[in-house]
Scaffold this motif. Structure first.
Motif, PDB file in Angstrom:
ATOM      1  N   PHE A 117       0.962  -1.224   0.075  1.00 57.64           N
ATOM      2  CA  PHE A 117      -0.054  -0.214  -0.017  1.00 57.64           C
ATOM      3  C   PHE A 117       0.868   1.137   0.063  1.00 57.64           C
ATOM      4  CE2 PHE A 117      -2.862  -3.395   1.411  1.00 57.64           C
ATOM      5  CZ  PHE A 117      -3.968  -3.172   1.226  1.00 57.64           C
ATOM      6  N   PRO A 118       0.382   2.246  -0.357  1.00 56.89           N
ATOM      7  CA  PRO A 118       0.905   3.487  -0.339  1.00 56.89           C
ATOM      8  C   PRO A 118       1.466   4.197   0.867  1.00 56.89           C
ATOM      9  CG  PRO A 118      -0.971   3.880  -1.791  1.00 56.89           C
ATOM     10  CD  PRO A 118      -1.159   2.485  -1.053  1.00 56.89           C
ATOM     11  N   ASN A 119       0.710   3.584   2.181  1.00 58.02           N
ATOM     12  CA  ASN A 119       1.038   3.983   3.520  1.00 58.02           C
ATOM     13  C   ASN A 119       0.800   2.991   4.447  1.00 58.02           C
ATOM     14  OD1 ASN A 119      -1.901   4.610   4.198  1.00 58.02           O
ATOM     15  ND2 ASN A 119      -1.437   6.290   2.665  1.00 58.02           N
ATOM     16  N   ALA A 120       1.134   2.839   5.549  1.00 61.69           N
ATOM     17  CA  ALA A 120       0.875   2.023   6.623  1.00 61.69           C
ATOM     18  C   ALA A 120      -0.558   1.936   7.065  1.00 61.69           C
ATOM     19  CB  ALA A 120       1.619   2.036   7.901  1.00 61.69           C
ATOM     20  N   ALA A 121      -1.128   3.259   7.146  1.00 58.15           N
ATOM     21  CA  ALA A 121      -2.542   3.243   7.689  1.00 58.15           C
ATOM     22  C   ALA A 121      -3.508   2.495   6.472  1.00 58.15           C
ATOM     23  CB  ALA A 121      -2.969   4.628   7.703  1.00 58.15           C
ATOM     24  N   ASP A 122      -3.344   2.739   5.111  1.00 60.14           N
ATOM     25  CA  ASP A 122      -4.146   2.186   4.268  1.00 60.14           C
ATOM     26  C   ASP A 122      -3.984   0.462   4.310  1.00 60.14           C
ATOM     27  OD1 ASP A 122      -5.116   4.308   3.321  1.00 60.14           O
ATOM     28  OD2 ASP A 122      -3.932   4.527   1.656  1.00 60.14           O
ATOM     29  N   ALA A 123      -2.730   0.148   4.691  1.00 59.88           N
ATOM     30  CA  ALA A 123      -2.441  -1.113   4.897  1.00 59.88           C
ATOM     31  C   ALA A 123      -3.271  -1.810   6.036  1.00 59.88           C
ATOM     32  CB  ALA A 123      -0.941  -1.418   4.938  1.00 59.88           C
ATOM     33  N   GLN A 124      -3.251  -0.899   7.215  1.00 61.77           N
ATOM     34  CA  GLN A 124      -3.839  -1.465   8.453  1.00 61.77           C
ATOM     35  C   GLN A 124      -5.477  -1.636   8.008  1.00 61.77           C
ATOM     36  OE1 GLN A 124      -2.502  -2.065  11.702  1.00 61.77           O
ATOM     37  NE2 GLN A 124      -4.205  -2.893  11.528  1.00 61.77           N
ATOM     38  N   ALA A 125      -5.836  -0.548   7.433  1.00 52.03           N
ATOM     39  CA  ALA A 125      -7.380  -0.572   7.200  1.00 52.03           C
ATOM     40  C   ALA A 125      -7.810  -1.817   6.581  1.00 52.03           C
ATOM     41  CB  ALA A 125      -7.742   0.496   6.401  1.00 52.03           C
ATOM     42  N   ARG A 126      -6.956  -2.166   5.391  1.00 55.84           N
ATOM     43  CA  ARG A 126      -7.327  -3.459   4.650  1.00 55.84           C
ATOM     44  C   ARG A 126      -7.087  -4.975   5.504  1.00 55.84           C
ATOM     45  NH1 ARG A 126      -9.483  -6.318   0.648  1.00 55.84           N
ATOM     46  NH2 ARG A 126      -8.059  -7.646  -0.512  1.00 55.84           N
ATOM     47  N   HIS A 147       3.173  -5.943   8.002  1.00 57.07           N
ATOM     48  CA  HIS A 147       4.478  -5.395   8.418  1.00 57.07           C
ATOM     49  C   HIS A 147       4.543  -3.860   7.357  1.00 57.07           C
ATOM     50  CE1 HIS A 147       5.792  -8.051  10.953  1.00 57.07           C
ATOM     51  NE2 HIS A 147       5.492  -9.100  10.128  1.00 57.07           N
ATOM     52  N   GLY A 148       4.165  -2.576   8.353  1.00 59.93           N
ATOM     53  CA  GLY A 148       4.418  -1.352   7.652  1.00 59.93           C
ATOM     54  C   GLY A 148       3.421  -1.226   6.444  1.00 59.93           C
ATOM     55  N   GLN A 149       3.930  -1.108   5.334  1.00 62.03           N
ATOM     56  CA  GLN A 149       2.880  -1.002   4.031  1.00 62.03           C
ATOM     57  C   GLN A 149       2.413  -2.332   3.626  1.00 62.03           C
ATOM     58  OE1 GLN A 149       5.659   2.731   3.297  1.00 62.03           O
ATOM     59  NE2 GLN A 149       4.243   2.475   1.514  1.00 62.03           N
ATOM     60  N   THR A 150       3.075  -3.449   3.882  1.00 58.28           N
ATOM     61  CA  THR A 150       2.916  -4.628   3.250  1.00 58.28           C
ATOM     62  C   THR A 150       2.011  -5.549   3.972  1.00 58.28           C
ATOM     63  OG1 THR A 150       5.228  -4.163   2.436  1.00 58.28           O
ATOM     64  CG2 THR A 150       4.183  -6.657   2.265  1.00 58.28           C
ATOM     65  N   LEU A 151       1.152  -6.220   3.505  1.00 58.63           N
ATOM     66  CA  LEU A 151       0.006  -7.218   3.950  1.00 58.63           C
ATOM     67  C   LEU A 151       0.549  -8.283   3.345  1.00 58.63           C
ATOM     68  CD1 LEU A 151      -2.065  -8.069   5.860  1.00 58.63           C
ATOM     69  CD2 LEU A 151      -3.896  -7.266   3.906  1.00 58.63           C
ATOM     70  N   VAL A 152       0.785  -9.515   4.070  1.00 58.09           N
ATOM     71  CA  VAL A 152       1.086 -10.890   3.727  1.00 58.09           C
ATOM     72  C   VAL A 152      -0.240 -11.656   4.081  1.00 58.09           C
ATOM     73  CG1 VAL A 152       2.578 -12.909   3.680  1.00 58.09           C
ATOM     74  CG2 VAL A 152       3.316 -10.703   3.632  1.00 58.09           C
ATOM     75  N   ARG A 153      -0.940 -12.166   2.968  1.00 54.90           N
ATOM     76  CA  ARG A 153      -2.066 -13.048   3.321  1.00 54.90           C
ATOM     77  C   ARG A 153      -1.695 -14.664   2.765  1.00 54.90           C
ATOM     78  NH1 ARG A 153      -6.657 -10.474  -0.141  1.00 54.90           N
ATOM     79  NH2 ARG A 153      -7.955 -11.894   0.997  1.00 54.90           N
ATOM     80  N   VAL A 154      -2.008 -15.458   3.801  1.00 54.08           N
ATOM     81  CA  VAL A 154      -1.444 -16.620   3.720  1.00 54.08           C
ATOM     82  C   VAL A 154      -2.858 -17.594   3.703  1.00 54.08           C
ATOM     83  CG1 VAL A 154       0.171 -18.472   4.812  1.00 54.08           C
ATOM     84  CG2 VAL A 154       0.705 -16.013   4.163  1.00 54.08           C
ATOM     85  N   SER A 155      -2.706 -18.782   3.230  1.00 53.68           N
ATOM     86  CA  SER A 155      -3.955 -19.604   3.097  1.00 53.68           C
ATOM     87  C   SER A 155      -4.223 -20.457   4.302  1.00 53.68           C
ATOM     88  CB  SER A 155      -3.626 -20.854   1.979  1.00 53.68           C
ATOM     89  OG  SER A 155      -4.406 -21.757   1.993  1.00 53.68           O
ATOM     90  N   ARG A 156      -5.435 -20.227   4.891  1.00 54.24           N
ATOM     91  CA  ARG A 156      -5.767 -21.063   6.014  1.00 54.24           C
ATOM     92  C   ARG A 156      -5.549 -22.726   5.989  1.00 54.24           C
ATOM     93  NH1 ARG A 156     -10.246 -24.061   5.151  1.00 54.24           N
ATOM     94  NH2 ARG A 156     -11.526 -23.604   3.164  1.00 54.24           N
TER      95      ARG A 156
END
Length: 174
Positions: A117-126, A147-156
């Motif tokens: 994301f462009p910023n950590a707040a938008d990543a947190q919102a997602r 972590h910061g601006q990066t969201l790692v989504r991992v399979s259940r």
């Protein structure tokens, strides 16, 4: 689960996760009333492809799935205000093939995705939005590492111990 149940779950997942997050970002204010600049991401992890390079170095079972573009983004989020600016998908060879029936290439259930994301707040919102949507629906849950601006989504479909490999690798992204 039957093939029909998988198909219904996939449709429900797509419908729920395509809704836009409405949280707004609020800049931090430095002493003197000036907006504090956001810390710059490292050059290696400034986009999802760079973050994938970090993950793939730490998790041998991960394979690159694809780059999400404005043309192929099923969520239609890429580049939109308050949404991710880059995204890649990946697969994980530890997920049994019989558990992936009915899933499409790029689905988080096949391995995961990385959204930057462009910023950590938008990543947190997602992150918060995904957690809220999936909270009461076990078939939609996933492991999410922010972590910061990066969201790692991992399979259940990975065990907690297997998902921990991604958690450790994602910690290197900030």
């Amino acid at each position: 689960m039957s093939r029909a149940t998988h198909a219904v779950a996939a449709v429900v997942t797509a419908a729920l996760l395509t809704a836009c997050s409405t949280a707004a970002s609020t800049p931090k204010v430095a002493p003197g009333g000036q907006a504090a600049p956001a810390p710059a991401p490292s050059k290696a992890t400034a986009d999802a492809a760079g973050a994938f390079a970090v993950l793939s170095a730490a998790v041998p079972s991960v394979k690159f799935g694809g780059t999400v573009t404005a043309e192929n983004d099923p969520n239609h989020f890429l580049g939109r205000p308050h949404q991710y600016s880059s995204k890649v998908t990946f697969t994980d060879g530890r997920i049994p093939a019989d558990q992936t029936e009915g899933h499409q290439p790029g689905d988080v259930e096949l391995g995961g995705s990385i959204e930057v994301f462009p910023n950590a707040a938008d990543a947190q919102a997602r992150h918060d939005y995904i957690q809220t949507v999936t909270k009461g629906m076990p078939a939609l849950t996933e492991y999410d590492y922010l972590h910061g601006q990066t969201l790692v989504r991992v399979s259940r479909l990975l065990t907690p111990a297997q998902a921990a490999d991604y958690e450790k690798a994602a910690a290197q992204l900030s």
